[in-house]
Design a protein around this motif. Sequence first.
Motif, mmCIF file in Angstrom:
data_model
loop_
_atom_site.group_PDB
_atom_site.id
_atom_site.type_symbol
_atom_site.label_atom_id
_atom_site.label_comp_id
_atom_site.label_asym_id
_atom_site.label_seq_id
_atom_site.Cartn_x
_atom_site.Cartn_y
_atom_site.Cartn_z
ATOM 1 N N GLY A 69 1.552 -1.572 0.232
ATOM 2 C CA GLY A 69 -0.075 0.422 -0.062
ATOM 3 C C GLY A 69 0.669 1.127 0.171
ATOM 4 N N GLY A 70 2.290 1.291 -1.032
ATOM 5 C CA GLY A 70 3.187 2.442 -0.563
ATOM 6 C C GLY A 70 2.509 3.478 -1.249
ATOM 7 N N GLY A 71 1.586 3.331 -2.408
ATOM 8 C CA GLY A 71 1.290 4.589 -3.406
ATOM 9 C C GLY A 71 2.139 5.200 -4.704
ATOM 10 N N ASP A 72 2.599 6.380 -4.518
ATOM 11 C CA ASP A 72 3.204 6.561 -5.223
ATOM 12 C C ASP A 72 5.261 6.592 -5.524
ATOM 13 N N LEU A 73 5.134 6.001 -6.497
ATOM 14 C CA LEU A 73 6.793 5.265 -6.297
ATOM 15 C C LEU A 73 7.876 6.075 -5.921
ATOM 16 N N ALA A 74 7.452 7.351 -6.374
ATOM 17 C CA ALA A 74 8.537 8.133 -6.059
ATOM 18 C C ALA A 74 9.726 7.904 -4.934
ATOM 19 N N PRO A 75 9.560 7.970 -4.056
ATOM 20 C CA PRO A 75 9.658 7.935 -2.559
ATOM 21 C C PRO A 75 10.607 6.672 -2.388
ATOM 22 N N VAL A 76 10.679 5.331 -3.372
ATOM 23 C CA VAL A 76 10.998 4.266 -2.574
ATOM 24 C C VAL A 76 11.813 4.068 -4.235
ATOM 25 N N VAL A 77 11.961 5.427 -5.307
ATOM 26 C CA VAL A 77 13.211 4.393 -6.084
ATOM 27 C C VAL A 77 14.409 4.882 -5.877
ATOM 28 N N PRO A 78 15.023 5.596 -4.952
ATOM 29 C CA PRO A 78 16.984 5.408 -4.842
ATOM 30 C C PRO A 78 17.202 3.518 -3.583
ATOM 31 N N ALA A 79 15.992 4.064 -3.286
ATOM 32 C CA ALA A 79 15.861 3.065 -2.352
ATOM 33 C C ALA A 79 16.052 0.883 -3.410
ATOM 34 N N ALA A 80 15.241 1.040 -4.250
ATOM 35 C CA ALA A 80 15.150 0.411 -4.908
ATOM 36 C C ALA A 80 16.272 0.717 -6.015
ATOM 37 N N ALA A 81 17.107 1.754 -6.762
ATOM 38 C CA ALA A 81 17.999 1.561 -7.275
ATOM 39 C C ALA A 81 19.647 0.929 -6.372
ATOM 40 N N SER A 82 19.314 1.802 -5.157
ATOM 41 C CA SER A 82 19.776 1.072 -4.190
ATOM 42 C C SER A 82 20.687 0.026 -4.520
ATOM 43 N N LEU A 83 19.551 -1.778 -4.887
ATOM 44 C CA LEU A 83 19.868 -2.609 -4.633
ATOM 45 C C LEU A 83 20.803 -2.675 -6.152
ATOM 46 N N GLU A 84 20.340 -2.037 -6.555
ATOM 47 C CA GLU A 84 21.386 -2.450 -7.773
ATOM 48 C C GLU A 84 22.639 -2.125 -8.344
ATOM 49 N N LEU A 85 22.686 -0.799 -7.037
ATOM 50 C CA LEU A 85 24.360 -0.987 -7.063
ATOM 51 C C LEU A 85 25.232 -2.053 -6.051
ATOM 52 N N PHE A 86 24.449 -3.006 -5.510
ATOM 53 C CA PHE A 86 24.440 -3.469 -4.287
ATOM 54 C C PHE A 86 25.273 -4.601 -5.407
ATOM 55 N N ASP A 139 33.424 -3.329 -3.051
ATOM 56 C CA ASP A 139 33.380 -2.578 -1.626
ATOM 57 C C ASP A 139 32.585 -1.186 -2.339
ATOM 58 N N LEU A 140 33.550 -0.181 -2.990
ATOM 59 C CA LEU A 140 32.817 0.877 -3.015
ATOM 60 C C LEU A 140 30.990 1.065 -3.116
ATOM 61 N N ALA A 141 30.938 0.313 -4.538
ATOM 62 C CA ALA A 141 29.707 0.106 -4.594
ATOM 63 C C ALA A 141 28.956 -0.590 -3.585
ATOM 64 N N MET A 142 29.235 -1.739 -2.810
ATOM 65 C CA MET A 142 28.746 -1.270 -1.747
ATOM 66 C C MET A 142 28.160 -0.802 -0.735
ATOM 67 N N VAL A 143 29.311 0.300 -0.409
ATOM 68 C CA VAL A 143 29.197 1.339 0.093
ATOM 69 C C VAL A 143 28.110 2.306 0.149
ATOM 70 N N TRP A 144 28.188 2.518 -1.434
ATOM 71 C CA TRP A 144 27.633 3.607 -1.973
ATOM 72 C C TRP A 144 26.371 2.853 -1.787
ATOM 73 N N SER A 145 25.798 1.691 -2.055
ATOM 74 C CA SER A 145 23.949 1.431 -2.167
ATOM 75 C C SER A 145 24.164 1.479 -1.405
ATOM 76 N N ASP A 146 24.561 1.841 0.184
ATOM 77 C CA ASP A 146 23.860 2.102 1.398
ATOM 78 C C ASP A 146 23.786 3.609 1.647
ATOM 79 N N GLU A 147 24.744 4.405 1.101
ATOM 80 C CA GLU A 147 24.594 5.943 0.607
ATOM 81 C C GLU A 147 23.548 5.670 0.159
ATOM 82 N N LEU A 148 23.172 5.484 -0.986
ATOM 83 C CA LEU A 148 22.087 6.077 -2.159
ATOM 84 C C LEU A 148 20.449 5.579 -1.404
ATOM 85 N N LEU A 149 20.954 4.770 -0.584
ATOM 86 C CA LEU A 149 19.454 3.874 0.377
ATOM 87 C C LEU A 149 18.977 4.740 1.284
#
Length: 357
Positions: A69-86, A139-149
């Motif tokens: 029931g999260g509704g509008d996707l905009a707030p979750v897109v950065p979290a979703a993108a962080s998975l791609e960095l991980f 390692d940098l990609a993993m660190v940045w994934s958390d930063e993006l989240l």
Amino acid sequence: MTATVVHAPGLDDVPAAVEAALEEFLDGKARTGADDNLRQFTELLRGLLSAGGKRLRPVLCCCGWLAAGGGDLAPVVPAAASLELFHTFALIHDDIMDRSDTRRGHPTVHRTLAARVCGRLGLLDAESFGVNGAILLGDLAMVWSDELLHAGGLSSARLAAARPVLDAMRSEVMYGQYLDLLISTDLDSGLEASLTVARYKTAKYTVERPLQLGAALADGDERTLEACSAYGLPLGEAFQLRDDVLGVFGDPSVTGKPRLDDLRAGKHTALLAIALQQADRAQARVLRALVGDPRLDEYGAAAVRGVLRTTGALDTVERMIRERRQQAVDSLERSPFPQSVRAALYQLATAVTVRTS
């Protein structure tokens, strides 16, 4: 296959939105890079991200958000993108462990870095530089994934609710990678061991946890999280089984990876485990002599593929894929998900199991 096959409101736009979020994030990192070398390091990461990929995990994360029931996707897109960095971190390290030469049709990161210094270093030193540099970039990609989240603007309460899911995902994929290394030292480790690897290295990491992450970020209840597992685990196993088949029988021009790597590395997949169980003495000798041989050529690989077919291993794995896909689809009827999300996940179940890359 791309994730854009799904058809729930807003989900068609997720891959493009994720690309934009990653570009914006990396643009910021490139601007703040201390010197040209660090900026080139960032560009190497950008190149791998832009070379392809299904964006499956971000799409599933957004499905989980909508399911709760999260509704509008905009707030979750950065979290979703962080998975791609991980995931990029995991791919870089996986390619090192597998000694792979290509990824998504291009040289792997450690090969790219080695080639850059090969002119002024000896071959062995260049290879060592490539591996060491790729480890650091991963390692940098993993660190940045958390930063993006955490840079996406979600509330601290929502991020805290999602932390157990994220922690579990990270631990599980490391455990699965280690098990994958471990069972590859023993051709007789059996089918159950290969399925355990598939469960931890792929099923949880690729499908179950991304779905649950989106749901947890939307404050999903326990029933919703359980429904994510009921769908995600069997589909994730089917996804890995398809990867196993493509790793041996796939077309490299489509998959972007050589089809000798898994055989040369002695990957103990379900395909191989079933073949060894069903093989007669002559067939077993072929498998034991050739699988795991780093010098294996296409002629030897053809002999292995012949055994995988004649023992019935390939047909058995195809049946296992169909059964797990159906189990995932059946679970949707019992889920509390909105109908639009069910429809998206139904189509996704087919897309990730009937594919050529």
